[in-house]
Design an enzyme around this catalytic site. Sequence first.
Site, PDB file in Angstrom:
ATOM      1  N   GLU A   5      51.641  41.525  46.183  1.00  0.00           N
ATOM      2  CA  GLU A   5      51.760  40.109  45.812  1.00  0.00           C
ATOM      3  C   GLU A   5      53.188  39.726  45.421  1.00  0.00           C
ATOM      4  O   GLU A   5      53.582  38.565  45.552  1.00  0.00           O
ATOM      5  CB  GLU A   5      50.788  39.765  44.684  1.00  0.00           C
ATOM      6  CG  GLU A   5      49.333  39.736  45.119  1.00  0.00           C
ATOM      7  CD  GLU A   5      48.655  41.102  45.049  1.00  0.00           C
ATOM      8  OE1 GLU A   5      49.371  42.113  44.803  1.00  0.00           O
ATOM      9  OE2 GLU A   5      47.430  41.167  45.244  1.00  0.00           O
ATOM     10  N   PHE A  22      35.760  41.895  35.069  1.00  0.00           N
ATOM     11  CA  PHE A  22      36.537  42.662  36.036  1.00  0.00           C
ATOM     12  C   PHE A  22      37.621  41.775  36.661  1.00  0.00           C
ATOM     13  O   PHE A  22      37.338  40.683  37.141  1.00  0.00           O
ATOM     14  CB  PHE A  22      35.608  43.211  37.132  1.00  0.00           C
ATOM     15  CG  PHE A  22      36.350  43.994  38.184  1.00  0.00           C
ATOM     16  CD1 PHE A  22      37.009  45.176  37.861  1.00  0.00           C
ATOM     17  CD2 PHE A  22      36.410  43.537  39.497  1.00  0.00           C
ATOM     18  CE1 PHE A  22      37.706  45.890  38.822  1.00  0.00           C
ATOM     19  CE2 PHE A  22      37.106  44.242  40.468  1.00  0.00           C
ATOM     20  CZ  PHE A  22      37.759  45.427  40.130  1.00  0.00           C
ATOM     21  N   GLN A  23      38.845  42.241  36.642  1.00  0.00           N
ATOM     22  CA  GLN A  23      40.014  41.535  37.169  1.00  0.00           C
ATOM     23  C   GLN A  23      40.229  40.168  36.529  1.00  0.00           C
ATOM     24  O   GLN A  23      40.694  39.231  37.171  1.00  0.00           O
ATOM     25  CB  GLN A  23      39.946  41.433  38.703  1.00  0.00           C
ATOM     26  CG  GLN A  23      40.069  42.814  39.360  1.00  0.00           C
ATOM     27  CD  GLN A  23      40.307  42.763  40.859  1.00  0.00           C
ATOM     28  OE1 GLN A  23      39.904  41.811  41.517  1.00  0.00           O
ATOM     29  NE2 GLN A  23      40.958  43.791  41.383  1.00  0.00           N
ATOM     30  N   LYS A  28      36.203  31.275  40.486  1.00  0.00           N
ATOM     31  CA  LYS A  28      35.475  31.571  41.712  1.00  0.00           C
ATOM     32  C   LYS A  28      34.337  30.572  41.944  1.00  0.00           C
ATOM     33  O   LYS A  28      34.115  30.125  43.068  1.00  0.00           O
ATOM     34  CB  LYS A  28      34.930  33.004  41.649  1.00  0.00           C
ATOM     35  CG  LYS A  28      34.417  33.493  42.992  1.00  0.00           C
ATOM     36  CD  LYS A  28      34.124  34.978  42.964  1.00  0.00           C
ATOM     37  CE  LYS A  28      33.726  35.477  44.345  1.00  0.00           C
ATOM     38  NZ  LYS A  28      33.431  36.919  44.345  1.00  0.00           N
ATOM     39  N   MET A  86      75.732  48.836  41.331  1.00  0.00           N
ATOM     40  CA  MET A  86      76.299  47.948  40.317  1.00  0.00           C
ATOM     41  C   MET A  86      76.187  48.573  38.929  1.00  0.00           C
ATOM     42  O   MET A  86      77.116  48.463  38.117  1.00  0.00           O
ATOM     43  CB  MET A  86      75.607  46.583  40.358  1.00  0.00           C
ATOM     44  CG  MET A  86      76.254  45.534  39.487  1.00  0.00           C
ATOM     45  SD  MET A  86      78.000  45.273  39.888  1.00  0.00           S
ATOM     46  CE  MET A  86      77.887  43.871  41.004  1.00  0.00           C
TER      47      MET A  86
END
Lengths: 577, 173
Positions: A67, A129-130, A179, A492
Site C-alpha cells: 500500500e 479483525f483488521q 464495510k 547521504m
Amino acid sequence: MHTTQSTYMEKQATQTTCFSGSKAVIETLLREGVDTIFGYPGGTIMPVYDALYDYQNRLNHILVRHEQGAIHAAQGYARVSGKPGVCIVTSGPGATNTVTGLADALMDSTPIVLISGQVGSNFLGTDAFQETNFVGITQAVTKWNCQVRRAADIPGAIAKAFYIAQSGRPGPVVIDITKDAQQEMAEYHYQKVDFIRSYNPTPAIDREQIAQAAKLINLSRKPLALIGQGVILGRAEKELLAFLHKSGIPAASTLLGLSAIPSDHPQWVGMLGMHGNYAPNIKNKECDLLIAIGMRFDDRVTGKVDEFGINAKIIHLEIDPAEINKIVYADVPVIGNVKETLPLLTERIARNSHEEWIAEFNACYNVEYQEIIEPALFPTGKHIRMGEVVHQVSEAYRHDAVLVTDVGQQQMMASRYFRFKHSRSMVTSGGLGTMGFGLPAAIGAKIGAPQREVCLFVGDGGFQMNLQELGTIHQSRIPVKIVLLNNNFLGMVRQWQDLFFDKRYSFTTMNNPDFGLIAQGNGIAYQCVEKREDLPTAIQRMKNHPGAYLLEVRVEAEENVFPMVPAGAAVSDIRLE
Amino acid sequence: MNKEYIITAFSENKVGLLNQITTVFICRDINIDSLTTSESSIPGIHKFTIIVHTDPEKIEKLVKQIEKKVDVLKAFVFTPDEVVQQEIALYKVNRSQSVEKLVREQHVRILEICDEYIVLEKTGHKEETQALFELLKPYGVQQFVRSGQIAIIKSKRELLNEYLKEREETLKA
C-alpha cells in the site's frame, strides 16, 4: 443506438437510482473525472473491489505490491498530471501502510484522495479483525478526513474530499468507509461540491498588499525571486514568466519549484537550499528584497533563519495564510493564488532590467562551474560520478523527460544537474524526505503522463525500500526508466558521517543483492555499467528500449554532494568543499 | 515572555474535532491550561474556549493552524482584558459547624447538604475558586472540580457572525 442512449439518459434523470455503497464509490469517482486508481484489495474493501470488476473498461486500476507503493504512485500521478491521485486500500494494515505517503503528500501539498475500507459499523471500537482507528491515526497527516457509515453519505463525502484535496493549498484526504456502508443499498445523489462554509480556500485578494509589494519591487536594487511549487500547483507558470520578463529580476527555485521555469531561462540562477547552487545562496546576504512566490521557507532552504535575507525585505506570495510569518517574517504578505496575485503585481511594477545584478550571479555560477560542476559532469578520475550520469541522461532525453528521484545523494545530484523544458517535470519527496518514494512515484508519473518519458534516479538504499514495486511494473507493463546509482552506501548519511561524525561509518555500508537477477526476475531489461566509456551506449540502449529498463551504474563509492550549507549555518556560508 | 491568552474557536459539529484541535497544541509542545466546549448560540456550530500560557509569536501561529482545519470556521485569540471570563467550581466538604460558618461568611452557594457532607458552588475567576479551596482545605475537601474557563468577548463586533455573513454572500455569488 442514439435512441437507446437518450432513453437511458431520460430514465437516469427521472427515476430514482438505487446503488450499493460500493457502486456509489465507483460512480462518484467517475463523476469526479478519475481515470486511474492505485490500490490493493483486502477484507473490508472487498465490496468496492467487487463493484470495480464491472468497471474495468472505464477505470484503470493498478495493482501495487504494497500500500505504500499505492500512495506514492498516486503522488507521482498527481504531481505530473495536476489531478488528484486516488488510492483504495483495505482497513488495518492496508490503511496504516499508507500513512508515510499521506504525511509526504501533506508536506508537499499533493492532492490525494485515499479511500480505506473499515470494519462493519457494529464492530467499530471492538478491536475487530483488521480494525484500526484510521481517522484518528490520520488526523495529523491529512488535510481532512472522515468516516462514512451509511451508503447514502458516500457520494457527498467523496465529492467533498475531491474539492478539499484540490482547492486552496492541495493535500491528502482520507475517506474511511465501513464495510456495511459499502454493502447497503441507497438512493444515489451526486452533487459536485464547490463550497464548504468552514473552509475558504481562496481568500479575497488585498489590493493594498499588492500595492505595497509593487512599491518594494520598484525600489529594490538587488531583488531575488524565490520560486516554489505554488507556481506549479496554481498553474501560474505563464504569469511567473510575465512577471520575470517585466521586472527583470533573477529567480531561483526551491527543490519542489524546479521545472516551473525552463532551466535555460536567462534570469534563472539555480536552485536554493542546502545543496542548491552557489549563487542564490551566497548572494542571499546581499539581496535587498526577496520575493517568495508560493514557497514555505523550509529549513533546507533558509539555513539559519536569523541570518536568512538579513539585509532584505521579504514579500511572501502564498495561498495558505498559516504560512505567513511561520518561519520568516514577511514585510509584505500577499495572500492568494499566485495565478491571480502575480498578474496584479506585474501590472503595477515598473519595467526594469537587473543586468549587472544578474551578471553577479553568473560570475558566482562560473566559480561553481569551475570548482564543482565541471569536475562533476566531466570527471577524469577512475570512477563514474553521479553528476555525469544525470547530465548524460538529461541530454539523451533532450532535457525533456520527467525526472523522478528518490531521497538522498542521487536526489540532490539529479535536481542539480537535470534540466527542464516543461513544468510538472520534477517529482521528488521534498518535505518529508521519504526514502522508497522514487520507484512507486515513477510508476504513477508514467501513468499520469503516458506520452512523456519518465526517468527515475534512485540509490541502492532507497531502491530496496519499495523494491517490491518492480512487480507492479512487470504486471502493468509500465515503461519507466530506472537509473540506479549504486555506491554500496547509504550515501547521504555516509556523507554526514564523513563531514560531521569523524568518518565513523555506522551502519551505512550496503552489501547489496544482485540487482540484475532482481530485474530479470521481474522481466525488466537490465544493464550494469562500471566503466565511463560504456555509459553513453548504455543510456541510448535504455532510451531506445520500449519497455521498463533498469540501468545500474556503479558510481564512486565515497563521492560527496557539494556545494553544501552545513545544517544550522547561514546559507551564505555555503561550502564548495 | 509567556502570557495568558484566550482562544475561542468555532467549528462544525463533527466527530473528532476536539482531537484535531488539540493536535495543534501537542506538536508545538504547548500545554492547555483549560478547555471547554459546547454548542454555541448557533445550532450546529460548536464553540471551544481554550486558555493557554505562551508567547505572542507562538500564539499567532497556533491560532492560524487551528483555523486552517477544514471544519473550523474561525479561531480568535484574546488577552484577558478583552474578555469577561468566569469558571464554576464545586466542592464536596466534610460537614462541621466551622465549615457552615465559613460558608455563610463567604456567601457560597450550597447545592446539597446531608449528614456527612456539603456540596458547595463558587463562580468566579480561577484565583477566587482557588482561594475558597484553600480556605476549605483544613476542614477536609473530599472532592473539588473546576469547569474550566468560559469567556464572552467584550468587542462590539460579533466576529463569527461577520464571517458567516461573508460566507453566505460568497455562496450566493
